[in-house]
Design a protein around this motif. Sequence first.
Motif, PDB file in Angstrom:
ATOM      1  N   TRP A  96      -7.513   8.428  -9.669  1.00 44.58           N
ATOM      2  CA  TRP A  96      -6.413   8.881 -10.518  1.00 44.58           C
ATOM      3  C   TRP A  96      -6.891   9.480 -11.837  1.00 44.58           C
ATOM      4  N   ARG A 124       9.152   9.529   1.623  1.00 42.16           N
ATOM      5  CA  ARG A 124       8.457  10.207   0.518  1.00 42.16           C
ATOM      6  C   ARG A 124       9.048  11.577   0.230  1.00 42.16           C
ATOM      7  N   MET A 136       9.434   2.196  -7.274  1.00 40.32           N
ATOM      8  CA  MET A 136       8.340   2.375  -8.217  1.00 40.32           C
ATOM      9  C   MET A 136       7.737   3.765  -8.061  1.00 40.32           C
ATOM     10  N   PHE A 177       0.127   3.500  -3.193  1.00 37.49           N
ATOM     11  CA  PHE A 177       0.180   4.939  -2.921  1.00 37.49           C
ATOM     12  C   PHE A 177       0.654   5.703  -4.156  1.00 37.49           C
ATOM     13  N   ARG A 229      -0.856   8.130   8.641  1.00 44.00           N
ATOM     14  CA  ARG A 229      -0.218   7.073   7.841  1.00 44.00           C
ATOM     15  C   ARG A 229       0.755   7.669   6.830  1.00 44.00           C
ATOM     16  N   ILE A 289       1.133  13.582  -4.715  1.00 45.61           N
ATOM     17  CA  ILE A 289       0.778  12.229  -5.129  1.00 45.61           C
ATOM     18  C   ILE A 289      -0.732  12.020  -5.033  1.00 45.61           C
ATOM     19  N   GLN A 290      -1.301  12.369  -3.929  1.00 44.89           N
ATOM     20  CA  GLN A 290      -2.739  12.180  -3.780  1.00 44.89           C
ATOM     21  C   GLN A 290      -3.341  13.370  -3.053  1.00 44.89           C
ATOM     22  N   GLU A 312       5.565   8.314   6.822  1.00 44.04           N
ATOM     23  CA  GLU A 312       6.450   7.974   5.700  1.00 44.04           C
ATOM     24  C   GLU A 312       7.225   9.181   5.156  1.00 44.04           C
ATOM     25  N   GLN A 338       0.820  -1.216   0.000  1.00 43.80           N
ATOM     26  CA  GLN A 338       0.000   0.000   0.000  1.00 43.80           C
ATOM     27  C   GLN A 338       0.852   1.265   0.000  1.00 43.80           C
ATOM     28  N   GLU A 339       1.920   1.268   0.791  1.00 48.69           N
ATOM     29  CA  GLU A 339       2.669   2.509   0.983  1.00 48.69           C
ATOM     30  C   GLU A 339       3.622   2.817  -0.165  1.00 48.69           C
ATOM     31  N   TYR A 340       4.124   1.788  -0.831  1.00 51.03           N
ATOM     32  CA  TYR A 340       5.164   2.055  -1.834  1.00 51.03           C
ATOM     33  C   TYR A 340       4.793   1.636  -3.246  1.00 51.03           C
ATOM     34  N   GLU A 341       3.623   0.988  -3.405  1.00 48.82           N
ATOM     35  CA  GLU A 341       3.157   0.679  -4.760  1.00 48.82           C
ATOM     36  C   GLU A 341       1.807   1.362  -5.003  1.00 48.82           C
ATOM     37  N   TYR A 384       7.504  11.310  -4.320  1.00 44.38           N
ATOM     38  CA  TYR A 384       8.420  11.356  -5.455  1.00 44.38           C
ATOM     39  C   TYR A 384       7.778  10.828  -6.729  1.00 44.38           C
TER      40      TYR A 384
END
Lengths: 386, 133, 349
Positions: free
Chosen positions: B69, B15, B89, A136, B7, B113-114, B11, A131-134, B126
């Motif tokens: 998206w 991020r 990714m 997201f 959440r 990003i969102q 990160e 969830q956090e690195y793909e 990123y």
Amino acid sequence: MRQVCVVGVGFSQWGEVWRRSLRGLFVDAAMNAIKNAGVDHLDSLYVGCMASGPFVSQEHLGALMADYLGMKGLPAMRVESACASGGMAFRQAFIEVAGGFSDIVMASGVEKMTDCSGDDATAALAMAADQEYEVFNGATFPGLYALMAHAHMARYGTTRQMLSAIAVKNHKNGAKNPVAQYPFEITIEGVEKSVMIADPLHILDCSPITDGAAAVIVTTEEIARKLGKPYIKVLGSGLATDTIQLAHRADLTTIKASTLAAERALKMAGKTIRDVQFAEVHDCFTIAELVILESIGVYKPGQAGPAILAGETALEGKFPVNSSGGLKSKGHPVGATGIAQIAEVYKQLTGQAEKGRQIPGSPKIGMTQNMGGSGASSVVHIMEVA
Amino acid sequence: MTMFSSRNWREYPQRYRLEASKFKKSGKTYFPPRAVDPETGDTAQEMVKLPDTGKIVTYTVIRTAPSQWTEIAPYALAIAELTDGTRLMAQVVDCDVNAVKIGMEIRIEFRRIQSESDHGVLSYGYKFVPKWY
Amino acid sequence: MAGIVGYGAHLPRHRIKVEEIAKVWGADAPSYKKGLMLREKSVPPPDMDTITLAVEAAKNALKRSGGVNPVDIGAIYIGSESHPYAVKPSGTVVAEAIGATPDIHCADFEFACKAGSEAMFVALSHVDSGYMKYALAIAADTSQGAPSDALEFSAAAGAGAFIMGKDNLIAECLFTHSYMTDMPDFWRREHQFYPQHGGRFTGEEAYFAHTKGASKALLKKSGLKPSDFTYAVFHQPNGKFPQRVAFELGFTQEQIDPGWLAPRLGNTYSGASPIGLTATLDVSKPGDLIFMCSYGSGAGSDGFVWKVTQRIDEVRDKAVRTHKLLDENLIYVDYGTYAKFRRKIKMNE
């Protein structure tokens, strides 16, 4: 370790089953399996399900399903490993019977996927990825497999046509399967003209959103024999995991968890991949079937595509793959898929596949390969005719 | 689905600043950081920042995107290998999605990003852009 | 006096041409092109906002800073009229992204198009007073003009960032002057999406009066005359205004050329004269004097006299030059894409 057998299988209706709920689908499949096996009770129950919470806001499936099967009090639990939940539920039943803890165990799988929006379903399925690195960063499931597809194409010259041929072959098989959600044939041009989802994968490279359940009865050989019904022997079970993130895998053209799971299952069975005569593999996307056939050793890296084009994996080919129609044509109610694969091998080995889709030559050994996410978990079973 | 802001906040080091862990014994860098080196079992590590350039290892173009998206669809998604060998990714932006290729040189940029509709928290991180200068 | 230790800019790659906007509204493109000297403007894609532009500009400023450690930056000030949050600072995100937290002062500034130069003024003052070693001032905007409004032809996006310090300067600030009155020429009320303006009232009494007021006072204070400067940068709501004010003050086209970005960039609001300054520094030589005067509706102007040092030759190519971002590898979008990018299309929640 006791010899473990499968003695009966059952399905619910598969597809967009508007008239059945999550529990209704399960009960239909479970009752069919009990009837098919002729057992008068169960000692325990495993329910494979990936995401009933996100799909229909229901968790606690062990108790729910035992209750609605009319068996309150039964030891019952849910097993989750994303799209490999069904295969994992079967493995748990296998271990329980092999270890002598129970004699008659139901391994089942269920998913109710149409009681939510397409967006919610996509989000639920994406929970199998990181969830956090793909997710997201915008990854979707077709996207993850598309990343593998481009890597495979670049490294081995795999073509668009090879992928299309997989979808065409699976639909040809599925067209004769009464359970299949999409029981019709398609063409190579049809696949390539269908809407693009994630380059290079079109909608007809993707397995659909499906409601459905499947159940099998797992027991000892002694009981199986006594029941007097056709049964098969489970020779080996293998389970393995890999990095949850695709980016962390050194090689994007293979699914390591499947390689390891297959090696473990074959080792337990005392067989090699050359002894296996057909397989049900996890074709959530066409590229997945191609990569899996190489990962489990049926073909060398880069060789599956040409073999598929040459018809080797067709029903009458030298190594039939997904005689059921696969996830592509039969449908992919994620938690049920791994159980449905076992049921298909059972039908093929006991000669009960429907007219026109029985693998010629009465095969003796078949295999299932089920996987979760982009291949971070995989479970393989080897089965033999009794 | 609504992402609770804690959440994303947790990160930030990854991020916002691409902080990774580099293990003493193997010299390997992992992003995001992890407690144990999967190769050696080593736990002794130091924080390093990932380089901001690399090459695309594989890619796709998401043409049928979840509604979250749609604003940016169709969008390219790729795995890139950075100059230190680390892979991650991200989306590839600021170019024709049909021009994205394996081997393409990229640079990492800080992007939104969102965003949860018009009223929720904004998430930054990123993305890859073509390395044209 | 204190000055600039590192500078950098960032611009979107996307552009929309004046003709493309004019076509949709039946407007007369030539009058915008000739009358206001606007050819095209930058368009931020949906994943770019004041914060992301500020981060990239700040990173470029760090690259030219000769190794300033972000944790030594004592304050971060971002001037913008398009902060993504109404409540929650932009500066915290930027400080976190460049690794300057937690021992740092932070404030978001707002003064229409002058917010950026305000941030520069305050950052300079902090450093000059010896209160801190470095202060980071960023001017960034992703401004919106109402559809079909004259402002839609100019409202653009970009950012300029400046690390102020006392040693190792790229450009020393010799003089400053600020000039302000209360002026209802342009405003945006709370909760409103687009700003409103007083039409032609934004000209003579607003832009020109304040720009000239600050400029003349600064020239007087410094004892310098326009011909003493190598370059001059003015706020540029369009191509025409800065050119006219420059000429009226006695500056030449050659002096404003490097920082005269509006004809191709549009009006980057808070970013306008600061980004113009980055483009001017890019081409300046040691010893050059640069005149700079911002303007923000409401209304006021901040003027600066910069003297370029030897260090410019060493740092100008440590980060991308502003004109490279302005001139190369552009992506032209149609009005539909622009409307989607700028969230002008009503969507389902």
